[in-house]
Write an enzyme that holds these catalytic residues in place. Structure first.
Site, PDB file in Angstrom:
ATOM      1  N   ARG A  31     -88.095 -36.711 -41.633  1.00 15.74           N
ATOM      2  CA  ARG A  31     -87.647 -35.721 -40.645  1.00 15.74           C
ATOM      3  C   ARG A  31     -87.417 -36.424 -39.307  1.00 15.74           C
ATOM      4  O   ARG A  31     -88.370 -36.978 -38.741  1.00 15.74           O
ATOM      5  CB  ARG A  31     -88.706 -34.632 -40.482  1.00 15.74           C
ATOM      6  CG  ARG A  31     -88.357 -33.512 -39.510  1.00 15.74           C
ATOM      7  CD  ARG A  31     -89.530 -32.545 -39.375  1.00 15.74           C
ATOM      8  NE  ARG A  31     -89.937 -32.007 -40.659  1.00 15.74           N
ATOM      9  CZ  ARG A  31     -91.095 -31.399 -40.896  1.00 15.74           C
ATOM     10  NH1 ARG A  31     -91.983 -31.258 -39.917  1.00 15.74           N
ATOM     11  NH2 ARG A  31     -91.388 -30.944 -42.097  1.00 15.74           N
ATOM     12  N   HIS A  88     -97.507 -30.204 -48.735  1.00 12.94           N
ATOM     13  CA  HIS A  88     -97.364 -31.357 -47.844  1.00 12.94           C
ATOM     14  C   HIS A  88     -98.195 -32.546 -48.346  1.00 12.94           C
ATOM     15  O   HIS A  88     -99.422 -32.451 -48.450  1.00 12.94           O
ATOM     16  CB  HIS A  88     -97.819 -30.932 -46.447  1.00 12.94           C
ATOM     17  CG  HIS A  88     -97.754 -31.987 -45.392  1.00 12.94           C
ATOM     18  ND1 HIS A  88     -96.958 -31.874 -44.272  1.00 12.94           N
ATOM     19  CD2 HIS A  88     -98.403 -33.174 -45.252  1.00 12.94           C
ATOM     20  CE1 HIS A  88     -97.116 -32.932 -43.496  1.00 12.94           C
ATOM     21  NE2 HIS A  88     -97.995 -33.735 -44.070  1.00 12.94           N
ATOM     22  N   HIS A 147     -93.846 -36.628 -41.003  1.00  8.72           N
ATOM     23  CA  HIS A 147     -92.574 -36.740 -41.716  1.00  8.72           C
ATOM     24  C   HIS A 147     -91.657 -37.779 -41.066  1.00  8.72           C
ATOM     25  O   HIS A 147     -90.862 -38.425 -41.757  1.00  8.72           O
ATOM     26  CB  HIS A 147     -91.856 -35.395 -41.725  1.00  8.72           C
ATOM     27  CG  HIS A 147     -92.369 -34.413 -42.728  1.00  8.72           C
ATOM     28  ND1 HIS A 147     -91.922 -34.359 -44.029  1.00  8.72           N
ATOM     29  CD2 HIS A 147     -93.296 -33.432 -42.608  1.00  8.72           C
ATOM     30  CE1 HIS A 147     -92.536 -33.387 -44.673  1.00  8.72           C
ATOM     31  NE2 HIS A 147     -93.382 -32.799 -43.829  1.00  8.72           N
ATOM     32  N   GLU A 206    -101.654 -27.210 -46.007  1.00 11.80           N
ATOM     33  CA  GLU A 206    -100.340 -26.896 -46.571  1.00 11.80           C
ATOM     34  C   GLU A 206    -100.270 -27.399 -48.014  1.00 11.80           C
ATOM     35  O   GLU A 206    -100.245 -28.611 -48.242  1.00 11.80           O
ATOM     36  CB  GLU A 206     -99.223 -27.542 -45.732  1.00 11.80           C
ATOM     37  CG  GLU A 206     -99.174 -27.055 -44.300  1.00 11.80           C
ATOM     38  CD  GLU A 206     -98.112 -27.766 -43.465  1.00 11.80           C
ATOM     39  OE1 GLU A 206     -97.529 -28.769 -43.946  1.00 11.80           O
ATOM     40  OE2 GLU A 206     -97.854 -27.316 -42.333  1.00 11.80           O
ATOM     41  N   ASP A 246     -92.494 -32.689 -48.426  1.00 17.31           N
ATOM     42  CA  ASP A 246     -92.852 -31.316 -48.775  1.00 17.31           C
ATOM     43  C   ASP A 246     -92.207 -31.010 -50.115  1.00 17.31           C
ATOM     44  O   ASP A 246     -90.986 -31.182 -50.261  1.00 17.31           O
ATOM     45  CB  ASP A 246     -92.318 -30.330 -47.733  1.00 17.31           C
ATOM     46  CG  ASP A 246     -92.989 -30.491 -46.375  1.00 17.31           C
ATOM     47  OD1 ASP A 246     -94.079 -31.082 -46.300  1.00 17.31           O
ATOM     48  OD2 ASP A 246     -92.404 -30.010 -45.380  1.00 17.31           O
TER      49      ASP A 246
END
Length: 288
Positions: free
Chosen positions: A126, A263, A171, A260, A178
């Protein structure tokens, strides 16, 4: 799964991946422009050179070139995410990762294929500019267009305090992903229509957004404590599905973020202190 069925499944997934690859390769921005690779710093946290640097270090790969049978549902290039709009830095629906993380996912995929499942990635590397986009959105308390689905029980003013949004993301270091599990043969994911009625991400699977994931108890990016991997309220099949994902990835070197279920970070990270900002696109990694 019998070998004949496994072979058929692999052929079908490979064909689908090849078709997607052809589409993305011809998309705008996939011209193959290259530049000098960035070098990760090792003396402390840093951001890679220049907000518009077009290339990644040579250690990064596109997941489809390493594990072509893994399914993709890259949400942040679409408006179906917690902000309700495409995210800065996502030019093509690709999963970009460091090579060790991608190769580990390939091993996990083989394990799941033998059991009649496939991995599906929602987000991988990301760019920092995407994280900056999240931060700007989180500070705009008037923009709650996706609240009813992604954070119905959380006041937007608490997104930073409660840890749902941060100014840096693992990320951006390239080894975090994810993802979920899909039962084969994969059903299509339902289309998202902007403006449609939103359903809470923790609603029963048959009521919330139609995702072809096995039932994990919540949808992806659900800002709610029910997303905690080992939340005691999540039991039965939902808990078993979370544990299947967690144990399969742990066996190949991934660590789960407890808050999460989707994740995971591959350890050791190649770039533990560097937050990159090259765009998610073929041109960022082509020529490696």
């Amino acid at each position: 799964m019998p070998m004949t069925r496994l072979a058929s499944t692999l052929r079908a997934l490979a064909a689908a991946a090849a078709a997607l690859l052809a589409v993305t390769a011809g998309a705008p921005g996939a011209s193959g422009a290259t530049g000098t690779s960035e070098t990760a710093g090792s003396s402390g946290p840093s951001t890679s050179t220049g907000p518009f640097s077009p290339t990644a270090p040579q250690e990064f790969v596109v997941l489809r070139t390493v594990a072509p049978t893994i399914l993709h549902d890259i949400r942040y290039i679409t408006p179906h995410n917690f902000m309700g709009e495409p995210v800065d830095g996502y030019e093509q629906p690709l999963c970009v990762l460091t090579r060790p993380a991608a190769e580990a996912l390939r091993r996990a995929q083989w394990t799941l294929l033998r059991q009649g499942y496939s991995l599906k990635v929602y987000d991988c590397y990301r760019p920092q500019r995407a994280v900056d986009h999240f931060v700007r959105w989180a500070k705009d308390l008037a923009d709650e267009r996706m609240k009813a689905e992604f954070y119905p029980r959380v006041d937007k003013s608490r997104l930073f305090t409660d840890g749902y949004i941060a100014e840096k993301s693992g990320h951006s270091r390239g080894s975090t992903v994810d993802l979920t599990i899909v039962k084969l043969p994969a059903e299509p994911t339902g289309p998202y229509v902007p403006g449609e009625k939103l359903v809470p991400c923790y609603a029963p699977q048959g009521e919330r957004f139609r995702d072809n994931s096995v039932d994990m108890g919540t949808g992806y990016d659900c800002f709610d404590t029910l997303s905690h991997t080992d939340d005691p309220r999540v039991q039965g099949e939902q808990r078993a599905n979370r544990q299947l994902l967690k144990t399969t990835l742990a066996d190949v070197g991934f660590t789960n973020l407890p808050e999460e279920w989707w994740h995971f970070t591959h350890k050791p990270e190649l770039f533990p202190d560097t937050y990159f900002d090259f765009p998610v696109s073929w041109r960022s990694v082509i020529g490696h």
